[in-house]
Scaffold this active site. Structure first.
Site, PDB file in Angstrom:
ATOM      1  N   THR A  97      -1.657   0.687  -9.996  1.00  6.50           N
ATOM      2  CA  THR A  97      -2.725   0.030  -9.528  1.00  6.50           C
ATOM      3  C   THR A  97      -3.545   0.952  -8.730  1.00  6.50           C
ATOM      4  O   THR A  97      -4.759   0.482  -8.184  1.00  6.50           O
ATOM      5  CB  THR A  97      -2.551  -1.329  -8.888  1.00  6.50           C
ATOM      6  OG1 THR A  97      -3.964  -1.994  -8.768  1.00  6.50           O
ATOM      7  CG2 THR A  97      -1.780  -1.156  -7.579  1.00  6.50           C
ATOM      8  N   GLU A 140       0.934  -1.236   0.072  1.00  8.15           N
ATOM      9  CA  GLU A 140      -0.071   0.000   0.014  1.00  8.15           C
ATOM     10  C   GLU A 140       0.821   1.135  -0.044  1.00  8.15           C
ATOM     11  O   GLU A 140       0.500   2.054  -0.477  1.00  8.15           O
ATOM     12  CB  GLU A 140      -1.029   0.205   1.250  1.00  8.15           C
ATOM     13  CG  GLU A 140      -2.021  -1.069   1.225  1.00  8.15           C
ATOM     14  CD  GLU A 140      -2.980  -1.159   0.147  1.00  8.15           C
ATOM     15  OE1 GLU A 140      -3.118   0.147  -0.490  1.00  8.15           O
ATOM     16  OE2 GLU A 140      -3.891  -1.805   0.058  1.00  8.15           O
ATOM     17  N   GLU A 152     -13.190   0.486  -9.224  1.00 10.45           N
ATOM     18  CA  GLU A 152     -12.894  -0.573 -10.190  1.00 10.45           C
ATOM     19  C   GLU A 152     -13.779  -0.586 -11.543  1.00 10.45           C
ATOM     20  O   GLU A 152     -13.686  -0.795 -12.583  1.00 10.45           O
ATOM     21  CB  GLU A 152     -12.445  -2.014  -9.624  1.00 10.45           C
ATOM     22  CG  GLU A 152     -11.318  -2.160  -8.879  1.00 10.45           C
ATOM     23  CD  GLU A 152     -11.617  -1.707  -7.417  1.00 10.45           C
ATOM     24  OE1 GLU A 152     -10.788  -1.275  -6.780  1.00 10.45           O
ATOM     25  OE2 GLU A 152     -12.830  -1.311  -6.810  1.00 10.45           O
ATOM     26  N   ASP A 173      -5.588  -9.734  -7.796  1.00  8.42           N
ATOM     27  CA  ASP A 173      -5.788  -8.709  -8.764  1.00  8.42           C
ATOM     28  C   ASP A 173      -4.659  -7.975  -9.542  1.00  8.42           C
ATOM     29  O   ASP A 173      -4.331  -8.154 -10.483  1.00  8.42           O
ATOM     30  CB  ASP A 173      -6.870  -7.618  -8.441  1.00  8.42           C
ATOM     31  CG  ASP A 173      -6.231  -7.013  -7.195  1.00  8.42           C
ATOM     32  OD1 ASP A 173      -5.312  -7.287  -6.264  1.00  8.42           O
ATOM     33  OD2 ASP A 173      -7.210  -6.175  -6.722  1.00  8.42           O
ATOM     34  N   ARG A 200       0.398   3.777  -3.153  1.00  9.52           N
ATOM     35  CA  ARG A 200      -0.207   4.900  -2.707  1.00  9.52           C
ATOM     36  C   ARG A 200       0.766   6.182  -2.674  1.00  9.52           C
ATOM     37  O   ARG A 200       0.507   7.278  -3.192  1.00  9.52           O
ATOM     38  CB  ARG A 200      -0.879   4.718  -1.669  1.00  9.52           C
ATOM     39  CG  ARG A 200      -2.254   3.885  -1.739  1.00  9.52           C
ATOM     40  CD  ARG A 200      -3.220   3.959  -0.487  1.00  9.52           C
ATOM     41  NE  ARG A 200      -4.042   3.036  -0.088  1.00  9.52           N
ATOM     42  CZ  ARG A 200      -5.106   2.743   0.345  1.00  9.52           C
ATOM     43  NH1 ARG A 200      -5.471   3.952   0.797  1.00  9.52           N
ATOM     44  NH2 ARG A 200      -5.704   1.782   0.559  1.00  9.52           N
TER      45      ARG A 200
END
Length: 445
Positions: free
Chosen positions: A432, A81, A346, A216, A85
């Site tokens: 992502t 993360e 998404e 994913d 991010r």
């Protein structure tokens, strides 16, 4: 476009007023969440602010980073993360604006994070202490590494190597990616179970396969790493085509009421649920069908069907907003027990790709419909909130504006209605977390 920008300004107003410098806003209680100690929403939003020409807000955020961003905290954070991010957000904003402090901070942070890759195999541990640099895996994962986390830092690490001229970051990321590829025990050739050891010899510790949570973005980065390298490193292309084919052949299903969905697999048995997270896969298939040669027509056909399924999954809820997951039974598609909505992107992500790659305006129409329903989540004093259940009335807010709401959901909605040369797919790949990173051949020009 202007309506989406106004929504972003309202979301930013809440963060700026009640949570400035904190990680995330609790908009109902006007308080904060601090699990990273890095101004998470501020950094995650940087490129969105820049793309929407919110110049004052962008400059304020850069100045906060220059004056206040420090990484020596006592917090233990997710390597994945933090990379997608914070490192991704800093690098994307640096590419767009040229603000050197953003590259400096991205480098400083990655120098800490790369300690998590000090395993026998090079597959990273999941968490790291920011001060001591000690790394470990989650107890709930049986001390194994998580597929999507170990396989979704490479775009960011490669970009950092490109801009610093230091190959070590790309090498660290690539070693992990190919260690996953070379681990025995894949299902149907291209499907990778969700957990694996990071000590040699590596092995998968489960037979659970999913393109939703914990799987994913590993599949996403196969294709996007090939595009980032301007389609020169065919190892990534070959992995993507093998995995996409396996998903289409073994996970894609058709419901009794005519909706195409992606099931999960546990021990070679299908579970007929689909997470909101999996809605990204339609956009991924469309991206591959557009940029790769000799891709079977079924890739784009399924992409179209998945986009339709996810939009209908919103329409079937009383609020017009999609839940965390759907299940598919003899009655057809319905909300699974996880009926919350946490501002996820998404579905609109796939609509963005479908419109950009086909030019069909129905995808804009569907996106506008979703955007209008998101207005129900607006908190008057500033910010937006997720909801505990999308299928109840009145909606009960969860008092949490996730950092990815501005970073992803609002950015994809804005770009869905923007001219196609604004963050062109011919020039950029999105990580992502929806942070656009330029393809290397474009930078070198």
């Amino acid at each position: 476009m202007e309506a989406v920008k106004e929504a972003t300004q309202h979301a930013w107003k809440g963060y700026r007023t009640y949570a400035w410098g904190s990680d995330e806003l609790k908009p109902v209680s006007r308080s904060t969440i601090n699990n990273y100690g890095m101004g998470l929403t501020l950094i995650d939003s940087l490129d969105t602010l820049y793309i929407m020409e919110m110049e004052t807000e962008f400059n304020d955020a850069v100045e906060w980073i220059r004056s206040n961003l420090r990484f020596q905290t006592d917090l233990t954070v997710s390597v994945f993360e933090t990379t997608i991010r914070v490192v991704g957000g800093l690098l994307s904003a640096y590419e767009l604006s040229g603000e050197e402090v953003l590259l400096t901070k991205a480098t400083e942070l990655t120098d800490i994070l790369k300690s998590a890759f000090d395993s026998d195999s090079g597959i990273p541990f999941s968490t790291i202490s920011m001060r001591s640099k000690s790394a470990s895996n989650y107890g709930w994962a049986g001390q194994a590494s998580v597929l999507s986390e170990a396989g979704s830092v490479q775009l960011e690490f490669r970009s950092l190597s490109y801009f610093t001229g230091s190959p070590e970051y790309a090498d660290v990321g690539d070693k992990s990616f190919f260690a996953i590829r070379d681990t025995p025990g894949r299902v149907h050739g291209g499907l990778y179970p969700l957990f694996l050891t990071n000590n040699r010899p590596t092995r998968f510790t489960t037979q659970h396969v999913s393109v939703g949570a914990m799987g994913d973005s590993f599949y996403e980065y196969m294709l996007k790493l090939y595009l980032q390298t301007s389609q020169s490193d065919t190892r990534f292309r070959d992995m993507y085509l093998e995995s996409a084919s396996a998903v289409l052949d073994h996970l894609v299903q058709r419901s009794t009421d005519g909706y195409t969905y992606i099931a999960e697999m546990k021990g070679h048995q299908l579970e007929h649920t689909m997470e909101h997270l999996s809605c990204f896969f339609g956009g991924l298939l469309a991206l591959g069908a557009h940029y790769l040669e000799n891709v079977p027509d079924r890739h784009m056909e399924v992409a179209r069907e998945l986009a339709r399924t996810c939009v209908e999954g919103y329409r079937k809820m009383r609020s017009g907003i999609g839940p965390e997951a759907w299940r598919f039974t003899e009655r057809g598609m319905e909300a699974e027990r996880r009926s919350e909505y946490i501002l996820r992107p998404e579905t609109v992500e796939t609509l963005f790709y479908m419109y950009r790659l086909t030019g069909e305006t129905k995808y804009q129409d569907w996106g506008w419909e979703i955007f209008q329903n998101l207005d129900k989540l607006k908190v008057e004093s500033g910010g937006y909130s997720g909801v505990i259940s999308v299928d109840t009335h009145p909606l009960q807010l969860d008092d949490h504006m996730q950092s990815f709401f501005i970073a992803e959901t609002l950015k994809y909605l804005y770009l869905l209605f923007a001219p196609s040369d604004l963050i062109s797919l011919d020039e950029f790949v999105f990580n992502t977390e929806a942070h656009p990173l330029r393809k290397f051949a474009v930078i070198s020009q």
